[in-house]
Scaffold this active site. Structure first.
Site, PDB file in Angstrom:
ATOM      1  CE1 TYR A 145      33.790  57.903  53.158  1.00 31.63           C
ATOM      2  CE2 TYR A 145      32.318  56.017  53.363  1.00 31.63           C
ATOM      3  CZ  TYR A 145      33.536  56.614  53.615  1.00 31.63           C
ATOM      4  OH  TYR A 145      34.481  55.924  54.325  1.00 31.63           O
ATOM      5  CE  LYS A 182      36.376  56.055  51.451  1.00 33.64           C
ATOM      6  NZ  LYS A 182      37.823  56.245  51.730  1.00 33.64           N
TER       7      LYS A 182
HETATM    8  N1  NAP Z   1      35.027  54.926  60.328  1.00 33.26           N
HETATM    9  C1  NAP Z   1      34.451  54.047  59.528  1.00 33.26           C
HETATM   10  O1  NAP Z   1      33.431  53.434  59.877  1.00 33.26           O
HETATM   11  C2  NAP Z   1      35.025  53.782  58.161  1.00 33.26           C
HETATM   12  C3  NAP Z   1      34.429  52.769  57.418  1.00 33.26           C
HETATM   13  C4  NAP Z   1      34.964  52.464  56.168  1.00 33.26           C
HETATM   14  C5  NAP Z   1      36.063  53.161  55.707  1.00 33.26           C
HETATM   15  N2  NAP Z   1      36.617  54.159  56.455  1.00 33.26           N
HETATM   16  C6  NAP Z   1      37.767  54.859  55.906  1.00 33.26           C
HETATM   17  O2  NAP Z   1      38.860  54.749  56.786  1.00 33.26           O
HETATM   18  C7  NAP Z   1      39.755  55.829  56.586  1.00 33.26           C
HETATM   19  C8  NAP Z   1      40.132  56.430  57.924  1.00 33.26           C
HETATM   20  O3  NAP Z   1      39.013  57.100  58.445  1.00 33.26           O
HETATM   21  P1  NAP Z   1      38.624  57.202  59.978  1.00 33.26           P
HETATM   22  O4  NAP Z   1      37.417  56.402  60.185  1.00 33.26           O
HETATM   23  O5  NAP Z   1      39.812  56.922  60.815  1.00 33.26           O
HETATM   24  O6  NAP Z   1      38.138  58.705  60.076  1.00 33.26           O
HETATM   25  P2  NAP Z   1      38.808  60.077  60.524  1.00 33.26           P
HETATM   26  O7  NAP Z   1      39.343  59.991  61.881  1.00 33.26           O
HETATM   27  O8  NAP Z   1      37.776  61.102  60.222  1.00 33.26           O
HETATM   28  O9  NAP Z   1      40.034  60.244  59.535  1.00 33.26           O
HETATM   29  C9  NAP Z   1      40.015  60.957  58.355  1.00 33.26           C
HETATM   30  C10 NAP Z   1      41.461  61.109  57.931  1.00 33.26           C
HETATM   31  O10 NAP Z   1      41.517  61.664  56.607  1.00 33.26           O
HETATM   32  C11 NAP Z   1      42.424  62.747  56.632  1.00 33.26           C
HETATM   33  N3  NAP Z   1      42.088  63.728  55.615  1.00 33.26           N
HETATM   34  C12 NAP Z   1      40.869  64.220  55.316  1.00 33.26           C
HETATM   35  N4  NAP Z   1      40.978  65.120  54.343  1.00 33.26           N
HETATM   36  C13 NAP Z   1      42.295  65.196  53.988  1.00 33.26           C
HETATM   37  C14 NAP Z   1      43.041  65.939  53.048  1.00 33.26           C
HETATM   38  N5  NAP Z   1      42.455  66.822  52.232  1.00 33.26           N
HETATM   39  N6  NAP Z   1      44.361  65.743  53.003  1.00 33.26           N
HETATM   40  C15 NAP Z   1      44.979  64.878  53.814  1.00 33.26           C
HETATM   41  N7  NAP Z   1      44.335  64.136  54.726  1.00 33.26           N
HETATM   42  C16 NAP Z   1      43.000  64.298  54.813  1.00 33.26           C
HETATM   43  C17 NAP Z   1      42.304  63.333  58.022  1.00 33.26           C
HETATM   44  O11 NAP Z   1      43.478  64.067  58.291  1.00 33.26           O
HETATM   45  P3  NAP Z   1      43.532  65.500  59.076  1.00 33.26           P
HETATM   46  O12 NAP Z   1      44.315  65.228  60.287  1.00 33.26           O
HETATM   47  O13 NAP Z   1      44.314  66.386  58.175  1.00 33.26           O
HETATM   48  O14 NAP Z   1      42.142  65.959  59.307  1.00 33.26           O
HETATM   49  C18 NAP Z   1      42.228  62.045  58.835  1.00 33.26           C
HETATM   50  O15 NAP Z   1      43.503  61.510  59.009  1.00 33.26           O
HETATM   51  C19 NAP Z   1      39.051  56.781  55.626  1.00 33.26           C
HETATM   52  O16 NAP Z   1      39.508  56.568  54.316  1.00 33.26           O
HETATM   53  C20 NAP Z   1      37.610  56.347  55.735  1.00 33.26           C
HETATM   54  O17 NAP Z   1      36.882  56.681  54.568  1.00 33.26           O
HETATM   55  C21 NAP Z   1      36.117  54.470  57.680  1.00 33.26           C
END
Ligand code: NAP
Ligand code: FAD
Lengths: 255, 461
Positions: free
Chosen positions: A160, A164
């Site tokens: 991951y 990134k």
């Molecule tokens: N949670 C953390 O601690 C954390 C930390 C640092 C960065 N982030 C980043 O924050 C962002 C939001 O993540 P989150 O934590 O809210 O997690 P999450 O709820 O798992 O969200 C993942 C999102 O990515 C979308 N997605 C995945 N594959 C896709 C594809 N092929 N096409 C279109 N959409 C796709 C999912 O949409 P679907 O509805 O289609 O599944 C969902 O909206 C991500 O970029 C993640 O890497 C998260």
């Protein structure tokens, strides 16, 4: 409710809008007087989110289908956004991402591949399309949600992190290219967020940020056209320390 | 895709004896439905913002479904004030969105950090109960997922028995998926409040009985440590919504605007010695002395309705062992019981500040709804040795005078106590037989008080 015509407002496309972070970011943009396009795979769920934003903020909000892995559809997607808004959007923000189980990524090439294909290639592919339009127009803002995981590879999530990190390098270069054309590019680097991605993982509670607070910080940074926004800001310091741990020591740590 | 699950210790707002639970937090309707359709190990229970004080939102076996991310608003009709929303929407969200547009929830409890689902499941009451009844008076309909019947639309006219079992039913009839709720028009963000001191319990009850009808909102703060002639001395705080021309001078022209203020927070558990009879006595004395009688004072809604919400995590003041809130409602003829309870409290010196007294209006139709005509007394009591026997004494007084406990607050009462207080329990169970004969829904509260269906004899093979 949503009578204000999109033309009179700034507009932004949220790419991958179904996560709780993306939803909260969309709310911040709507509260800041932006018309919205919410794009993603689960359009039924995005309709529910769009309705909510319309009720709360009385701003226009449209839903479009988008799959990060369907690269061939991306040029057409930018055109669809333009059609939905009546003009190309003012901003594009990539929020989607996927966090594989690290062990699975190590053992199964397809899992590791999907991680890179989504977090890097998908983001790169769609943002290049917006970049072209914004560059030609000479205005706009671009942002993507990356992660502190991209600042240094760690054994708990380096697939991951690598994807990134690639995204970070891409955004840095894109910023360098577009700056002269008045287009800003922001790299958003959250630490731990309290979202579905991390629900159930064992994390240090004091370092976990809820999506609303994270979104407010991210959107403020994007609209101020910052280059890199750590979310919250203290992660800049934490990562400064982590990046500077000498390799001889780092390789022995369990991070 | 599998929904992630988190193991965590859950308790109510009183933080009394947390229990290890398995918690899911679906963010989409589909995810919730697949959890309900077998994805989550049973028995299951919905949880809102965890502001019930006892174990109503705790389920140590099976799964807990945290509903707070299912908090999308679906539509709002500015003609009728009807809001359609998911059950995880909080009252604070509703107020933030609609108060500036001139709408407000018709019934609000003493905190706005509760969900609409939680408000229905306990049929919560506010300071206007004597006029307007409880929360359910303003609920037009709900969509309820039930184990046996699937998703059922219910309202006072459609599947009415299921509706009135769900109102006040503590999450045991099903999981609310969607709600239509009527908001109320407001013309300003202020209440014009009258403050009155009452020298003792007789004086305050007299004031309730003779002049409550002049006020939309009415509540009294009671000093539970006062004794003898001062037993039950109180500060009455009653008010009516302020008209636009009645708001403070600085706000004329913008009557719906509220003053900005910062919230304080209690960052960690207070050590046990901070709250003791002396510090509480000092607090109560000061409060009584500072509450100067006043007429027609402008108080913004936050300060009037939600004074405690300005200190986040205030429940940590009671330290790690937590506390219980005890809410006892006496029928009009049970005044002697109320007096006896206050006497018992002033002697025991266990109850702390913020005892609240209010007069209820007519009971609603919820089978297990708490409010009924009479007087309701609410006490906060720290968890200290001897707590349970002490509460048993209070329960005895309450039972002897035909009163009842509130399931949103109750923490230790026994099955026979609750059964004696809720005469419509059998009617409620009859609905459970239809909607959930196998007890796929359950909670620590239900197991402790036996309000659900009796556990069937099961034999492990
Ligand atoms: N949670 C953390 O601690 C954390 C930390 C640092 C960065 N982030 C980043 O924050 C962002 C939001 O993540 P989150 O934590 O809210 O997690 P999450 O709820 O798992 O969200 C993942 C999102 O990515 C979308 N997605 C995945 N594959 C896709 C594809 N092929 N096409 C279109 N959409 C796709 C999912 O949409 P679907 O509805 O289609 O599944 C969902 O909206 C991500 O970029 C993640 O890497 C998260
Ligand atoms: C400071 C303070 C002041 C208060 N003042 C008052 C007051 O004046 N009057 C009053 O009546 N109450 C009062 N309360 C109690 C509070 O209003 C109720 O306990 C309310 O139910 C809490 O809502 P919640 O969202 O936190 O629900 P939780 O405590 O999380 O859950 C309460 C119940 O609701 C059920 N539930 C939650 N969501 C759903 C759903 N979607 N479908 C089915 N069941 C569901 C749960 O299973 C549980 O049984 C007060 C509480 C506090 C902390």
């Amino acid at each position: 409710m949503s009578n204000a015509s999109p033309g009179s407002l700034e507009s932004v496309v949220i790419v991958g809008a179904s996560s709780s972070l993306a939803r909260a970011m969309a709310a911040c943009f709507a509260a800041g007087d932006h018309a919205l396009v919410l794009a993603g795979r689960d359009t039924a769920e995005l309709e529910v989110i769009a309705q909510d934003l319309r009720v709360r903020y009385a701003r226009p909000c449209r839903v479009l289908h988008f799959d990060a892995l369907d690269y061939g559809s991306h040029p057409g997607f930018v055109a669809e956004c333009t059609a939905a808004l009546g003009a190309p959007p003012d901003g594009a923000v990539v929020c989607f991402g996927m966090l594989p189980v690290q062990e699975e990524a190590q053992e199964d090439f397809t899992v590791a591949g999907r991680c890179l294909d989504t977090n890097y290639t998908g983001a790169m592919s769609v943002l290049e399309r917006f970049a072209g339009v914004f560059e030609a127009r000479g205005s706009g803002f671009i942002a993507a949600v990356s992660s502190v995981a991209g600042d240094r590879g760690r054994k708990s999530n380096y697939h991951y992190g690598a994807a990134k990190a690639a995204l970070n390098a891409f955004l840095g270069g894109l910023q360098n290219r577009l700056h002269a054309r008045g287009v800003s590019v922001t790299t958003v680097k959250p630490g731990f967020l309290d979202t579905k991605m991390t629900w159930g993982l064992v994390l240090p509670a004091l370092l976990v940020t809820d999506p609303e607070r994270a979104a407010a910080i991210a959107v403020r940074g994007i609209l101020k056209r910052r280059s890199i926004v750590y979310v919250p800001g203290y992660w800049r310091l934490i990562m400064l320390v982590i990046r500077h741990i000498p390799g001889v020591i780092f390789k022995r740590l369990s991070l | 895709m599998d929904e992630p699950c988190k193991a965590m210790a859950l308790a109510g707002w009183g933080r009394y004896k947390p229990a290890a639970c398995h918690v899911y937090r679906p963010e989409r309707r589909d995810a919730l439905l697949s959890l309900l359709d077998g994805g989550a190990p049973g028995p299951v229970l919905a949880r809102g913002l965890g502001r019930s004080y006892g174990d109503a939102a705790v389920n140590r076996t099976g799964s807990v479904l945290d509903m707070t991310r299912l908090n999308r608003m679906r539509s709002f009709d500015p003609e009728t004030g009807e809001l359609e929303c998911e059950p995880g929407v909080s009252l604070s969200d509703i107020i933030a969105v609609f108060q500036p547009r001139g709408w407000f929830p018709a019934v609000v409890p003493g905190t706005h950090f509760i969900t609409v689902g939680g408000a229905i499941a306990h049929d919560v009451h506010g300071k206007n109960h004597h006029r307007d009844g409880s929360f359910s008076s303003f609920v037009d309909s709900i969509d309820l997922w039930t184990p046996a019947l699937g998703v059922v639309a219910c309202s006072p006219t459609e599947n009415a028995d299921i509706f009135w079992a769900t109102v006040g039913g503590a999450g045991l009839t099903g999981v609310i998926l969607s709600v239509r709720l009527r908001l109320r028009r407001v013309e300003s963000a202020y209440v014009l409040a009258d403050y009155e001191r009452c020298a003792n319990i007789d004086a305050v009850l007299e004031a309730f009985d003779t002049t409550d009808e002049n006020y939309t909102y009415s509540v009294a703060w009671v000093d539970c440590l006062a004794t003898a002639d001062s037993l039950g001395r109180s500060v009455l705080m009653r008010g009516n919504p302020a008209l636009p021309n009645e708001v403070p001078p600085g706000h004329a022209g913008k009557p719906l605007r509220t003053p900005r203020r910062l919230n304080a927070t209690v960052p960690f558990d207070f050590p046990g010695f901070v709250l003791n009879p002396l510090s509480i006595r000092a607090f109560n004395e000061t409060f009584y002395a500072m509450s100067r009688p006043a007429k027609g004072k402008d108080v913004d809604y936050e300060k009037y309705f939600f004074p405690l919400d300005r200190v986040l995590h205030w429940n940590r003041m009671y330290g790690k062992r937590g506390f219980v809130q005890y809410q006892a409602t006496f029928p009009p003829e049970g005044r002697a019981g109320l007096r006896a309870m206050l006497e018992r409290c002033s002697i025991a010196r266990r109850a702390s500040f913020l005892a609240v007294l209010k007069k209820f209006g007519e009971a609603g139709k919820g089978m297990l709804s708490h409010p009924m005509r009479g007087y309701t007394l609410t006490l906060d009591i720290a968890n200290a040795p001897g707590l349970v026997p002490f509460l048993g004494e209070l329960d005895r007084i309450l039972l002897d005078h035909g009163g009842r406990l509130y399931l949103a607050k109750d923490t230790v009462a026994a099955p026979a106590t609750i059964a004696a207080m809720y005469p419509r329990l059998e009617e409620f169970r009859a609905v459970l037989h239809r909607v959930d004969p196998e007890s796929r829904l359950n909670s620590d509260l239900a197991r402790r008080t036996g309000i659900g269906l009796p556990a069937r004899e099961t034999h492990d093979v």
